[in-house]
Design an enzyme around this catalytic site. Structure first.
Site, PDB file in Angstrom:
ATOM      1  CB  CYS A 129      33.878  37.965  40.933  1.00  0.00           C
ATOM      2  SG  CYS A 129      34.352  38.488  42.596  1.00  0.00           S
TER       3      CYS A 129
ATOM      4  CB  CYS B  80      35.401  39.709  46.483  1.00  0.00           C
ATOM      5  SG  CYS B  80      34.498  40.964  45.249  1.00  0.00           S
TER       6      CYS B  80
ATOM      7  CB  CYS C 216      27.675  39.649  43.581  1.00  0.00           C
ATOM      8  SG  CYS C 216      28.330  39.055  44.853  1.00  0.00           S
TER       9      CYS C 216
ATOM     10  CG  ASP D  31      30.162  36.201  43.237  1.00  0.00           C
ATOM     11  OD1 ASP D  31      29.706  35.854  42.495  1.00  0.00           O
ATOM     12  OD2 ASP D  31      31.225  36.935  43.144  1.00  0.00           O
TER      13      ASP D  31
HETATM   14 FE1  FES Z   1      30.632  39.354  44.567  1.00  0.00          FE
HETATM   15 FE2  FES Z   1      33.230  39.290  44.020  1.00  0.00          FE
HETATM   16  S1  FES Z   1      31.525  40.349  42.966  1.00  0.00           S
HETATM   17  S2  FES Z   1      32.188  38.308  45.756  1.00  0.00           S
END
Ligand code: FES
Length: 145
Positions: free
Chosen positions: A59, A103, A33, A35
């Site tokens: 996110c 997450c 993702c 992040d």
């Molecule tokens: Fe990857 Fe939230 S979408 S940490």
């Protein structure tokens, strides 16, 4: 979709920022993702986490879980902090949607990475604490949600 607590920690995150000359700092990311989360600890001579800050490039759920995770480990010993799992963080937030569980994993791993950094600098071994991964998405593929 999100609990009130998630929304609260997302819109009003606790402990956001950084600590200069931290006792330990850990950064983890999820390549899937994109992040990234970084956690800083200020740990005193009794191995108690006096202060903790985070920076999250990610996110909303990642911001909320970082915020809650820092609240949960503040004031705890390094050994107690290791027991703060992503499940504990999710419970404290009254849950997360299934697609957002990863997450909270980022928050758990960032805590472990910062603890690892502190332990390495101070020559401490904690049972159950292993060298953190920079990218947790590899591990995720093996897990089922
Ligand atoms: Fe990857 Fe939230 S979408 S940490």
């Amino acid at each position: 979709m999100y609990s009130e607590k998630v929304m609260d920690h997302f819109t009003n995150p606790r402990n956001m920022g950084e600590i200069e000359n931290p006792s330990g700092v850990g950064t983890v990311g999820n390549a899937k993702c994109g992040d990234i989360m970084r956690i800083y600890f200020d740990i005193d001579e009794n191995q108690v986490i006096q202060d903790v800050k985070f920076k999250t490039f990610g996110c909303g759920a990642a911001v909320a879980t970082s915020s809650m995770a820092t609240e949960l480990v503040k004031g705890k010993t390094i050994y107690e902090a290791l027991q703060v799992t992503n499940k504990a963080v999710m419970e404290a937030l009254d849950g997360l949607p299934p697609v957002k569980v990863h997450c909270s994993l980022l928050a758990e791993e960032a805590i472990h990475a910062a603890l690892w950094d502190y332990c390495e600098k101070n020559d401490i071994k904690i049972e159950g604490l292993t060298k953190p991964k920079n990218d947790i998405s590899e591990e995720e593929e093996e897990e089922e949600y």
